[in-house]
Design a protein around this motif. Sequence first.
Motif, PDB file in Angstrom:
ATOM      1  N   ILE A   1     -29.540  -1.152  -9.766  1.00  0.00           N
ATOM      2  CA  ILE A   1     -29.574  -2.609  -9.650  1.00  0.00           C
ATOM      3  C   ILE A   1     -28.192  -3.250  -9.784  1.00  0.00           C
ATOM      4  CG2 ILE A   1     -30.502  -4.739 -10.626  1.00  0.00           C
ATOM      5  CD1 ILE A   1     -33.032  -3.184 -11.333  1.00  0.00           C
ATOM      6  N   PRO A   2     -27.441  -3.020 -10.887  1.00  0.00           N
ATOM      7  CA  PRO A   2     -26.124  -3.674 -10.972  1.00  0.00           C
ATOM      8  C   PRO A   2     -25.177  -3.241  -9.867  1.00  0.00           C
ATOM      9  CG  PRO A   2     -26.396  -2.059 -12.726  1.00  0.00           C
ATOM     10  CD  PRO A   2     -27.731  -2.226 -12.097  1.00  0.00           C
ATOM     11  N   LEU A   3     -25.266  -1.977  -9.471  1.00  0.00           N
ATOM     12  CA  LEU A   3     -24.410  -1.485  -8.389  1.00  0.00           C
ATOM     13  C   LEU A   3     -24.744  -2.188  -7.081  1.00  0.00           C
ATOM     14  CD1 LEU A   3     -22.290   0.477  -7.298  1.00  0.00           C
ATOM     15  CD2 LEU A   3     -24.085   2.205  -7.107  1.00  0.00           C
TER      16      LEU A   3
ATOM     17  N   PHE B   1     -20.823  -9.434  -4.458  1.00  0.00           N
ATOM     18  CA  PHE B   1     -19.422  -9.591  -4.853  1.00  0.00           C
ATOM     19  C   PHE B   1     -18.447  -8.671  -4.115  1.00  0.00           C
ATOM     20  CE2 PHE B   1     -22.089 -10.643  -8.552  1.00  0.00           C
ATOM     21  CZ  PHE B   1     -21.713 -11.962  -8.732  1.00  0.00           C
ATOM     22  N   GLN B   2     -18.926  -7.695  -3.362  1.00  0.00           N
ATOM     23  CA  GLN B   2     -18.044  -6.739  -2.709  1.00  0.00           C
ATOM     24  C   GLN B   2     -17.053  -7.454  -1.778  1.00  0.00           C
ATOM     25  OE1 GLN B   2     -17.899  -3.052  -2.722  1.00  0.00           O
ATOM     26  NE2 GLN B   2     -15.993  -3.708  -1.788  1.00  0.00           N
ATOM     27  N   PRO B   3     -15.723  -7.324  -2.021  1.00  0.00           N
ATOM     28  CA  PRO B   3     -14.750  -7.990  -1.142  1.00  0.00           C
ATOM     29  C   PRO B   3     -14.693  -7.344   0.243  1.00  0.00           C
ATOM     30  CG  PRO B   3     -13.775  -7.351  -3.261  1.00  0.00           C
ATOM     31  CD  PRO B   3     -15.082  -6.641  -3.144  1.00  0.00           C
ATOM     32  N   ILE B   4     -14.179  -8.087   1.183  1.00  0.00           N
ATOM     33  CA  ILE B   4     -13.925  -7.551   2.523  1.00  0.00           C
ATOM     34  C   ILE B   4     -12.714  -6.628   2.461  1.00  0.00           C
ATOM     35  CG2 ILE B   4     -13.212  -8.167   4.873  1.00  0.00           C
ATOM     36  CD1 ILE B   4     -14.698 -10.809   4.515  1.00  0.00           C
TER      37      ILE B   4
ATOM     38  N   ASP C   1     -18.613   5.039  -5.896  1.00  0.00           N
ATOM     39  CA  ASP C   1     -19.101   4.641  -7.216  1.00  0.00           C
ATOM     40  C   ASP C   1     -19.344   5.901  -8.046  1.00  0.00           C
ATOM     41  OD1 ASP C   1     -21.985   5.574  -6.887  1.00  0.00           O
ATOM     42  OD2 ASP C   1     -21.816   4.188  -5.210  1.00  0.00           O
ATOM     43  N   ASP C   2     -19.794   5.700  -9.268  1.00  0.00           N
ATOM     44  CA  ASP C   2     -20.048   6.810 -10.180  1.00  0.00           C
ATOM     45  C   ASP C   2     -21.533   7.120 -10.316  1.00  0.00           C
ATOM     46  OD1 ASP C   2     -17.338   7.220 -10.824  1.00  0.00           O
ATOM     47  OD2 ASP C   2     -17.377   5.549 -12.237  1.00  0.00           O
ATOM     48  N   TYR C   3     -22.338   6.592  -9.402  1.00  0.00           N
ATOM     49  CA  TYR C   3     -23.779   6.842  -9.454  1.00  0.00           C
ATOM     50  C   TYR C   3     -24.054   8.260  -8.965  1.00  0.00           C
ATOM     51  CZ  TYR C   3     -28.781   6.303  -8.489  1.00  0.00           C
ATOM     52  OH  TYR C   3     -30.142   6.457  -8.465  1.00  0.00           O
TER      53      TYR C   3
ATOM     54  N   PHE D   1     -32.526 -13.053  -5.704  1.00  0.00           N
ATOM     55  CA  PHE D   1     -32.177 -11.877  -6.498  1.00  0.00           C
ATOM     56  C   PHE D   1     -33.353 -10.906  -6.610  1.00  0.00           C
ATOM     57  CE2 PHE D   1     -28.498 -14.325  -8.101  1.00  0.00           C
ATOM     58  CZ  PHE D   1     -27.527 -13.337  -7.969  1.00  0.00           C
ATOM     59  N   ILE D   2     -34.567 -11.431  -6.723  1.00  0.00           N
ATOM     60  CA  ILE D   2     -35.735 -10.550  -6.801  1.00  0.00           C
ATOM     61  C   ILE D   2     -35.890  -9.735  -5.523  1.00  0.00           C
ATOM     62  CG2 ILE D   2     -38.257 -10.513  -6.902  1.00  0.00           C
ATOM     63  CD1 ILE D   2     -38.074 -12.936  -8.799  1.00  0.00           C
ATOM     64  N   ILE D   3     -35.793 -10.393  -4.362  1.00  0.00           N
ATOM     65  CA  ILE D   3     -35.911  -9.685  -3.088  1.00  0.00           C
ATOM     66  C   ILE D   3     -34.748  -8.704  -2.928  1.00  0.00           C
ATOM     67  CG2 ILE D   3     -35.904  -9.965  -0.574  1.00  0.00           C
ATOM     68  CD1 ILE D   3     -37.310 -12.647  -0.987  1.00  0.00           C
ATOM     69  N   MET D   4     -33.566  -9.092  -3.406  1.00  0.00           N
ATOM     70  CA  MET D   4     -32.414  -8.197  -3.349  1.00  0.00           C
ATOM     71  C   MET D   4     -32.687  -6.919  -4.131  1.00  0.00           C
ATOM     72  SD  MET D   4     -28.514  -8.878  -4.691  1.00  0.00           S
ATOM     73  CE  MET D   4     -28.537 -10.544  -4.051  1.00  0.00           C
ATOM     74  N   VAL D   5     -33.250  -7.050  -5.330  1.00  0.00           N
ATOM     75  CA  VAL D   5     -33.566  -5.878  -6.150  1.00  0.00           C
ATOM     76  C   VAL D   5     -34.615  -5.002  -5.465  1.00  0.00           C
ATOM     77  CG1 VAL D   5     -34.598  -5.124  -8.330  1.00  0.00           C
ATOM     78  CG2 VAL D   5     -32.889  -6.942  -8.325  1.00  0.00           C
TER      79      VAL D   5
END
Length: 689
Positions: free
Chosen positions: A513-515, A522-525, A541-543, A593-597
């Motif tokens: 979720i946070p990733l 927030f991911q920049p171009i 990432d570290d996932y 945010f709910i649909i995003m999750v």
Amino acid sequence: MAFIKSNRLVKSVLLGVIVIAFLEIFVFNFRHWATAGYTAADAQSCVTGHGYSVTVSDDGSFILNDSNDTWITFENMNMSLNTIFLDVPDGEDSTLTVGVYANDEANLAGFDLQTTTVCSTVKLTKYLRTHLSGQSDYMKIYFQNVTPGTTIRGIQFNRTIPFQISFLRIVLMVVIWVFFVLFGAKSSLYKVPVTEWKTNKKQAAAIAGAILFQCVLLYLIGYIVRPGQNMQAEIDNGVYVHGIYNELADALMEGHAYLDRQPTDTVISLENPYDPVLRNAALSAAGEQECMDYAYYEGKYYCYFGVLPAILFYIPYKLITGHDLMTWNLMPVLTVLTVLAIYWFVYVFCKKYFEKVSMAVYFLSGLFVTFASSIVYLVYYGTIYSVPIICSLLFSILGLTFWIDAKGSHTVCRYKLVLGSLFIAFTLQCRPAFILIFVLAIPIFWDELVKDRLFFSKKGLLNTVLVIVPFLIIGFATMYYNAIRFGSPFDFGATYNLTSNDMTRRGFVLERIPLGIFEYVFQPITVSGAFPFMEAVSLADDYIGQYNREPFFGGLLAYNALMILIPLNIAIGKRLKDIKYTMLSMAMVALGFIIMVVDIQGAGVVHRYMSDFSWLFAISTAMFLLSMETVSEQTHLLVSLWYKRVLCWGVLCCVVLNIWNIFINTRWFTMFITNPHFYYTVKTMLPFY
């Protein structure tokens, strides 16, 4: 007051003509003036050797036979090398990657220069601008990704780059000029309320023209990728899913939910057909083609995409014409309908909540909602994957519009209640996550619920029934459709999708979720110095685990910076002393945010899925933009001017960035492959390409 005073209009037109002419003649043709006066030299006299796959014809042309050992060497040049002209014949829209290795007075042993691409149908790409120190006496031109039989009729050094007037470039400059004339801070469009459009016909015509231009632009974007050529080629090469809605239409017309396409014995025999590695290995060993993104369940293939588009569009088209409906022809039409629905929604919203909103702010708010909804990505990628999303977006906007329009003075319009519920319920049979927006009925009808008791009361019984019944009808129909396919009324079949990961065992992992939120929001171009100056972002990432991703190009805030204003809706709500305003704006953000999750857990990070939730953030932002006009007019004039400037520039940046996204190379249907002529035409429109 006239729409634009005549003297101001004349000055504006003259200034626009002068600026555009100056830019076109001197700035965008910079390379012509920088190379003017050079004396062209025939390069053939300097040829000393070439690769084994290059042959020289009797007329001096070079024929490139394959991609290996494809190079031409020049010696004893003794000249300052400023340009290289490759006389590649016009005709077929083909490209050739060219590299240069040369020496100069600062690098006697030579060094490798940048590679570039020549497009046979774009004249300016045939001129290579070099930047060397002093004279050169050795050079090697090498070629990559050569199409056998490619001919170079001749090579010249120091040829002046042609002066070229670009009609498309002039049109774009005119469009930008008109945009600032109409929506600049001092435009009279800020003085005319949008609700008074009937008595201000000139202003209304200007807004209508701007909306029409926007519709035409988005419609054309749907064909830039040359879908009829490229997507049909994918179908012919085994990517059958592009035609799955036509297969579903055939199945429904035959009276069953499973597709006529038969799984092979290899797929049927697999213990776990959803394991992509084992499945691909087995199919490869058997020499069989994989049916990617089909739902497979108990020996049959199904379409897990929502069924409603097949019922509304594909079946009627087949019945009327007798032919299949090509998805890439449907998508631009649905996109235009969605744009019109967005502007209707914004108008109804203004009429109900902000009657004094100006025509300028109305249009800019609608423009922002349109492009911040990632609609450009959907229409460009006009495949089967985009259809359920654009349909759900269209139906959601229409549903909310009817609901808001149903509000009267201590009463509600019942047929609009029904239509609103029906359109929102339709999303259940397109893209089910959209159904969550039904909770927006609470803030929309807050006064009707709490003060007027028009719902969930004795006098409001009929209204309550009219809102609920469409959801029940569509809901039961959906459950029946699910049950006859997958044995459960609540199983939509997405987990049975034969895709890049085993969806049946994907599960719910909190760490995703946070990733996912970081990447979606927030991911920049990622920018670079090479055209198109934007690249796919790194998703490192570290996932440690299964985390599905597709090419991704930046988060919502990177493309739609005005969304950073959303938290200010709370302050605006307090100033307006309107709890409904705050509830509605925050409910949209929460739903987003709910649909995003849901997307993060169900599918991962996929750029087109941003349209599932970005429109909710966009509308919340538009609410602030609409209300802020009223607030700014009540304060100092300077505040009002700065608000209009921020609005104008913020919306323009949103539009430009979302459109420019289509040129990024590492994406599905990369344009420099699907339509190299347009891609390199745009590249050469820039002054320092």
